[in-house]
Design an enzyme around this catalytic site. Structure first.
Site, PDB file in Angstrom:
ATOM      1  CE1 TYR A 275      51.524  34.047  19.353  1.00 56.81           C
ATOM      2  CE2 TYR A 275      53.922  34.060  19.436  1.00 56.81           C
ATOM      3  CZ  TYR A 275      52.697  33.760  20.017  1.00 56.81           C
ATOM      4  OH  TYR A 275      52.667  33.174  21.262  1.00 56.81           O
TER       5      TYR A 275
ATOM      6  CG  ASP B 115      35.703  35.472  19.926  1.00 58.31           C
ATOM      7  OD1 ASP B 115      36.864  35.775  20.286  1.00 58.31           O
ATOM      8  OD2 ASP B 115      35.321  35.534  18.744  1.00 58.31           O
TER       9      ASP B 115
ATOM     10  CB  ALA C 297      55.049  25.322  25.879  1.00 55.62           C
TER      11      ALA C 297
ATOM     12  CB  SER D  67      55.254  35.190  23.451  1.00 55.50           C
ATOM     13  OG  SER D  67      56.092  34.375  22.658  1.00 55.50           O
TER      14      SER D  67
HETATM   15  N1  NAD Z   1      52.947  27.191  23.334  1.00 51.89           N
HETATM   16  C1  NAD Z   1      53.960  28.037  23.407  1.00 51.89           C
HETATM   17  O1  NAD Z   1      55.134  27.662  23.198  1.00 51.89           O
HETATM   18  C2  NAD Z   1      53.733  29.487  23.747  1.00 51.89           C
HETATM   19  C3  NAD Z   1      54.858  30.318  23.820  1.00 51.89           C
HETATM   20  C4  NAD Z   1      54.689  31.651  24.140  1.00 51.89           C
HETATM   21  C5  NAD Z   1      53.431  32.158  24.397  1.00 51.89           C
HETATM   22  N2  NAD Z   1      52.336  31.337  24.317  1.00 51.89           N
HETATM   23  C6  NAD Z   1      51.024  31.951  24.576  1.00 51.89           C
HETATM   24  O2  NAD Z   1      50.361  31.236  25.606  1.00 51.89           O
HETATM   25  C7  NAD Z   1      48.951  31.251  25.370  1.00 51.89           C
HETATM   26  C8  NAD Z   1      48.433  29.822  25.347  1.00 51.89           C
HETATM   27  O3  NAD Z   1      49.110  29.113  24.309  1.00 51.89           O
HETATM   28  P1  NAD Z   1      48.925  27.534  24.053  1.00 51.89           P
HETATM   29  O4  NAD Z   1      50.211  27.056  23.517  1.00 51.89           O
HETATM   30  O5  NAD Z   1      48.316  26.884  25.228  1.00 51.89           O
HETATM   31  O6  NAD Z   1      47.868  27.589  22.839  1.00 51.89           O
HETATM   32  P2  NAD Z   1      46.786  26.478  22.393  1.00 51.89           P
HETATM   33  O7  NAD Z   1      46.440  26.811  20.977  1.00 51.89           O
HETATM   34  O8  NAD Z   1      47.304  25.125  22.699  1.00 51.89           O
HETATM   35  O9  NAD Z   1      45.538  26.799  23.333  1.00 51.89           O
HETATM   36  C9  NAD Z   1      44.889  28.048  23.252  1.00 51.89           C
HETATM   37  C10 NAD Z   1      43.452  27.921  23.691  1.00 51.89           C
HETATM   38  O10 NAD Z   1      42.820  29.192  23.456  1.00 51.89           O
HETATM   39  C11 NAD Z   1      41.562  28.981  22.841  1.00 51.89           C
HETATM   40  N3  NAD Z   1      41.182  30.158  22.044  1.00 51.89           N
HETATM   41  C12 NAD Z   1      41.651  30.501  20.812  1.00 51.89           C
HETATM   42  N4  NAD Z   1      41.034  31.594  20.373  1.00 51.89           N
HETATM   43  C13 NAD Z   1      40.153  31.975  21.338  1.00 51.89           C
HETATM   44  C14 NAD Z   1      39.222  33.021  21.454  1.00 51.89           C
HETATM   45  N5  NAD Z   1      39.047  33.926  20.470  1.00 51.89           N
HETATM   46  N6  NAD Z   1      38.498  33.125  22.588  1.00 51.89           N
HETATM   47  C15 NAD Z   1      38.639  32.202  23.570  1.00 51.89           C
HETATM   48  N7  NAD Z   1      39.488  31.174  23.507  1.00 51.89           N
HETATM   49  C16 NAD Z   1      40.249  31.052  22.408  1.00 51.89           C
HETATM   50  C17 NAD Z   1      41.755  27.724  21.996  1.00 51.89           C
HETATM   51  O11 NAD Z   1      40.510  27.105  21.685  1.00 51.89           O
HETATM   52  C18 NAD Z   1      42.673  26.881  22.884  1.00 51.89           C
HETATM   53  O12 NAD Z   1      41.949  26.027  23.752  1.00 51.89           O
HETATM   54  C19 NAD Z   1      48.746  32.014  24.059  1.00 51.89           C
HETATM   55  O13 NAD Z   1      48.440  33.361  24.318  1.00 51.89           O
HETATM   56  C20 NAD Z   1      50.112  31.901  23.382  1.00 51.89           C
HETATM   57  O14 NAD Z   1      50.330  32.946  22.479  1.00 51.89           O
HETATM   58  C21 NAD Z   1      52.472  30.021  23.991  1.00 51.89           C
END
Ligand code: NAD
Length: 259
Positions: A154, A61, A187, A141
């Site tokens: 967020y 975590d 994404a 982000s």
């Molecule tokens: N998807 C988007 O459009 C987007 C845009 C901007 C930024 N982001 C950032 O990119 C990163 C990845 O996003 P994503 O879309 O792949 O998210 P996602 O939710 O699809 O995947 C995130 C992963 O992190 C894991 N996770 C969550 N809490 C956790 C913890 N406490 N410890 C360890 N693992 C943990 C989850 O189990 C999951 O596998 C994030 O930081 C998100 O804020 C995403």
């Protein structure tokens, strides 16, 4: 020559998995990591089945400092050193401002902000112990540059990630450690599936899929983002070609926010 070693947090799926796969392709040994043990084991199995041997997994975590220290130790024990640490794990929070509560603030800040700080500290301590340079790469982000309605918590966490990226870069530069961030736009991962559902809940006039379509419809390059788009930037930030770049939070959003 020893292979370089990267850790990617939250890489059982979504953008993190795309980043881990790209770094493996680039020749890194990669420690994948997630809080979701089942998804992590499945992902490791699939990556190995695709022919990559230098991958291992560690469950933890990011919001717990001891887990982050144990993650770095496990990567070093398995692969001998650490060169790149990607603070990718993060969660969303979709709530109208007047309804934001203590539970949401605590959970989101603990994972997105505390997690990034603990990961950066654990990785930097290891680089200093090794006496080598190192690269820390954080998930920011578009919400770290702009603040969006119903995404207040967020957005605040991602602004904090940007601030810690700047400060860590300044303080760690003398140790030859660079700290940068990637700032994705929209994404289509599980995170956006949940954001879409929550936005529909907050505004019943919206139909499922409409919030995602509205946000991604504003992208200048005319399509939503893929994990590969993000991984292409992280590949560069993890490579020697970015050695003279530090303290930057770089947008990779297809043309959405201009900073
Ligand atoms: N998807 C988007 O459009 C987007 C845009 C901007 C930024 N982001 C950032 O990119 C990163 C990845 O996003 P994503 O879309 O792949 O998210 P996602 O939710 O699809 O995947 C995130 C992963 O992190 C894991 N996770 C969550 N809490 C956790 C913890 N406490 N410890 C360890 N693992 C943990 C989850 O189990 C999951 O596998 C994030 O930081 C998100 O804020 C995403």
């Amino acid at each position: 020559m020893t292979k370089k070693v990267a850790v990617v947090t939250g890489s059982a799926g979504g953008l993190g998995r795309g980043i881990a796969e790209r770094l493996l392709k680039d020749g890194f040994s990669v420690m994948i990591h997630d809080i979701n043990k089942e998804a992590l084991a499945e992902t490791e199995k699939e990556i190995k089945a695709a022919g990559y041997e230098d991958v291992a997994s560690f469950a933890g975590d990011v919001s717990k400092k001891e887990d982050q220290v144990a993650l770095v130790a496990a990567a070093v024990q398995k692969f001998g050193q650490l060169n790149v640490f990607v603070n990718n794990a993060g969660i969303e929070a979709v709530t109208p401002f007047l309804k934001i509560d203590e539970k949401e603030l605590e959970r989101t800040f603990k994972i997105n902000v505390f997690g990034t700080v603990y990961g950066t500290q654990a990785a930097a301590e290891q680089f200093i112990k090794q006496g080598t340079s190192g690269k820390i790469i954080n998930a920011c982000s578009i919400a770290g540059h702009e603040a969006y309605e119903v995404l207040g918590t967020y957005s605040a966490t991602k602004h904090a990630v940007k601030a810690f990226t700047h400060v860590a870069a300044k303080e760690l530069a003398s140790k030859h450690i660079t700290v940068n961030a990637y700032c994705p736009g929209v994404a289509k991962t599980k995170m956006w599936d949940r954001i879409d559902a929550e936005m529909v809940k907050a505004d019943p006039s919206l139909k499922p899929g409409e919030p995602f379509a509205k946000f991604s419809g504003e992208i200048a390059l005319g399509r939503y983002e893929t994990p590969t788009d993000v991984a292409n930037l992280v590949h560069f930030l993890a490579s020697e070609d970015s050695d003279y770049i530090t303290g930057q939070a770089i947008l990779v959003d297809g043309g959405l926010v201009y900073k």
